[in-house]
Scaffold this motif. Structure first.
Motif, mmCIF file in Angstrom:
data_model
loop_
_atom_site.group_PDB
_atom_site.id
_atom_site.type_symbol
_atom_site.label_atom_id
_atom_site.label_comp_id
_atom_site.label_asym_id
_atom_site.label_seq_id
_atom_site.Cartn_x
_atom_site.Cartn_y
_atom_site.Cartn_z
ATOM 1 N N ILE A 78 2.588 1.524 -3.569
ATOM 2 C CA ILE A 78 1.717 1.985 -4.608
ATOM 3 C C ILE A 78 1.397 3.552 -4.610
ATOM 4 O O ILE A 78 1.262 4.164 -5.481
ATOM 5 C CB ILE A 78 0.088 0.972 -4.509
ATOM 6 C CG1 ILE A 78 0.381 -0.221 -4.744
ATOM 7 C CG2 ILE A 78 -0.707 1.665 -5.378
ATOM 8 C CD1 ILE A 78 -0.682 -1.140 -4.389
ATOM 9 N N SER A 79 1.088 3.705 -3.007
ATOM 10 C CA SER A 79 1.070 5.166 -2.911
ATOM 11 C C SER A 79 2.090 6.330 -3.396
ATOM 12 O O SER A 79 1.759 7.324 -4.018
ATOM 13 C CB SER A 79 0.610 5.737 -1.659
ATOM 14 O OG SER A 79 -0.432 5.048 -1.104
ATOM 15 N N LYS A 117 -8.186 -1.415 -3.938
ATOM 16 C CA LYS A 117 -8.476 0.031 -3.462
ATOM 17 C C LYS A 117 -8.077 0.904 -4.446
ATOM 18 O O LYS A 117 -8.524 2.080 -4.465
ATOM 19 C CB LYS A 117 -8.010 0.116 -2.091
ATOM 20 C CG LYS A 117 -8.344 -0.895 -0.811
ATOM 21 C CD LYS A 117 -7.619 -0.430 0.247
ATOM 22 C CE LYS A 117 -7.836 -1.402 1.256
ATOM 23 N NZ LYS A 117 -7.182 -1.390 2.498
ATOM 24 N N ARG A 118 -7.325 0.854 -5.388
ATOM 25 C CA ARG A 118 -6.820 1.853 -6.345
ATOM 26 C C ARG A 118 -7.235 1.635 -7.701
ATOM 27 O O ARG A 118 -7.538 0.477 -8.215
ATOM 28 C CB ARG A 118 -5.211 1.754 -6.335
ATOM 29 C CG ARG A 118 -4.785 2.663 -5.187
ATOM 30 C CD ARG A 118 -3.797 1.786 -4.416
ATOM 31 N NE ARG A 118 -3.466 2.378 -3.025
ATOM 32 C CZ ARG A 118 -3.483 1.861 -1.955
ATOM 33 N NH1 ARG A 118 -4.238 0.806 -1.640
ATOM 34 N NH2 ARG A 118 -2.867 2.867 -0.876
ATOM 35 N N GLU A 119 -7.464 2.957 -8.363
ATOM 36 C CA GLU A 119 -8.144 2.858 -9.611
ATOM 37 C C GLU A 119 -6.906 3.011 -10.742
ATOM 38 O O GLU A 119 -5.978 3.643 -10.355
ATOM 39 C CB GLU A 119 -9.070 3.992 -9.921
ATOM 40 C CG GLU A 119 -10.487 3.957 -9.062
ATOM 41 C CD GLU A 119 -11.252 5.020 -9.498
ATOM 42 O OE1 GLU A 119 -11.040 5.881 -9.981
ATOM 43 O OE2 GLU A 119 -12.572 4.829 -8.880
ATOM 44 N N GLU A 161 -5.418 -4.625 -1.327
ATOM 45 C CA GLU A 161 -4.739 -3.139 -1.414
ATOM 46 C C GLU A 161 -4.764 -2.816 -3.066
ATOM 47 O O GLU A 161 -5.238 -1.856 -3.246
ATOM 48 C CB GLU A 161 -3.119 -3.281 -1.020
ATOM 49 C CG GLU A 161 -3.201 -3.341 0.598
ATOM 50 C CD GLU A 161 -3.795 -2.265 1.101
ATOM 51 O OE1 GLU A 161 -3.837 -1.215 1.035
ATOM 52 O OE2 GLU A 161 -4.295 -2.623 2.389
ATOM 53 N N GLY A 188 -12.033 -1.011 -12.932
ATOM 54 C CA GLY A 188 -11.398 0.303 -12.752
ATOM 55 C C GLY A 188 -11.625 1.079 -14.145
ATOM 56 O O GLY A 188 -11.386 0.515 -15.168
ATOM 57 N N ALA A 236 0.769 -1.315 -0.119
ATOM 58 C CA ALA A 236 -0.073 -0.172 -0.122
ATOM 59 C C ALA A 236 0.896 1.326 -0.043
ATOM 60 O O ALA A 236 0.669 2.037 -0.638
ATOM 61 C CB ALA A 236 -0.714 0.009 1.374
ATOM 62 N N TYR A 278 3.011 4.229 -7.783
ATOM 63 C CA TYR A 278 2.003 3.708 -8.862
ATOM 64 C C TYR A 278 0.818 4.558 -8.806
ATOM 65 O O TYR A 278 -0.020 4.025 -8.982
ATOM 66 C CB TYR A 278 1.866 2.196 -8.720
ATOM 67 C CG TYR A 278 2.939 1.608 -8.984
ATOM 68 C CD1 TYR A 278 3.331 1.018 -10.224
ATOM 69 C CD2 TYR A 278 3.892 0.894 -7.960
ATOM 70 C CE1 TYR A 278 4.507 0.178 -10.430
ATOM 71 C CE2 TYR A 278 5.075 0.157 -8.146
ATOM 72 C CZ TYR A 278 5.273 -0.143 -9.598
ATOM 73 O OH TYR A 278 6.333 -0.858 -9.557
ATOM 74 N N SER A 279 0.914 5.676 -8.516
ATOM 75 C CA SER A 279 -0.252 6.561 -8.705
ATOM 76 C C SER A 279 -0.329 7.529 -9.602
ATOM 77 O O SER A 279 1.002 8.205 -9.978
ATOM 78 C CB SER A 279 -0.608 7.071 -7.287
ATOM 79 O OG SER A 279 0.124 8.159 -6.835
ATOM 80 N N LEU A 292 -4.766 0.871 -12.052
ATOM 81 C CA LEU A 292 -3.726 -0.058 -11.982
ATOM 82 C C LEU A 292 -3.965 -1.290 -13.012
ATOM 83 O O LEU A 292 -5.058 -1.742 -13.456
ATOM 84 C CB LEU A 292 -3.617 -0.801 -10.563
ATOM 85 C CG LEU A 292 -3.126 0.324 -9.521
ATOM 86 C CD1 LEU A 292 -2.916 -0.426 -8.400
ATOM 87 C CD2 LEU A 292 -2.073 1.204 -9.974
ATOM 88 N N SER A 294 1.831 10.729 -8.182
ATOM 89 C CA SER A 294 3.225 10.480 -7.634
ATOM 90 C C SER A 294 4.260 11.177 -8.702
ATOM 91 O O SER A 294 3.774 11.258 -9.831
ATOM 92 C CB SER A 294 3.562 8.962 -7.432
ATOM 93 O OG SER A 294 3.668 8.323 -8.784
#
Length: 105
Positions: free
Chosen positions: A26-27, A73-75, A70, A101, A23, A30-31, A77, A34
């Motif tokens: 990724i933050s 939770k993210r869009e 985890e 996503g 997590a 991979y966002s 990816l 970032s």
């Protein structure tokens, strides 16, 4: 790990904190927000390229599932999993969530 061939098959190391560490990574990496991504589409995440993520220990420890939770939770990816195990069907719900996503190819 300084193990010989026979020990490598008998000693199981479980990274119980893999999901929280993922997590965090990724933050940062991979966002879209970032610095590393430069606002571009994040790099593809491939799971299981070195070791099968659905080994027998996964049934007890659930590390792969926690990591997939985890990721879900993210869009946006792009994720793939390489395995020989039929345990993967347990996580179909998470793969559907990841695939739904808006930016997933």
């Amino acid at each position: 790990m300084e193990l010989d061939g026979s020990e490598f098959e008998k000693k199981i190391y479980v990274k119980k904190d893999a999901a929280p560490l993922l997590a965090s990574d990724i933050s940062r990496k991979y966002s879209y927000a970032s610095e590393r991504s430069g606002g571009e589409k994040p790099e593809h995440i491939a799971i299981g390229t070195a070791t099968d993520p659905y080994q027998p220990a996964e049934r007890e420890h659930g590390v792969t599932r926690a990591c997939l939770e985890e990721l879900a939770k993210r869009e946006g990816l792009s994720v793939s999993v390489i395995t020989k195990s039929n345990q993967i069907v347990r996580d179909i719900d998470l793969f559907k969530q990841i695939a739904s996503g808006p930016s997933c190819p």
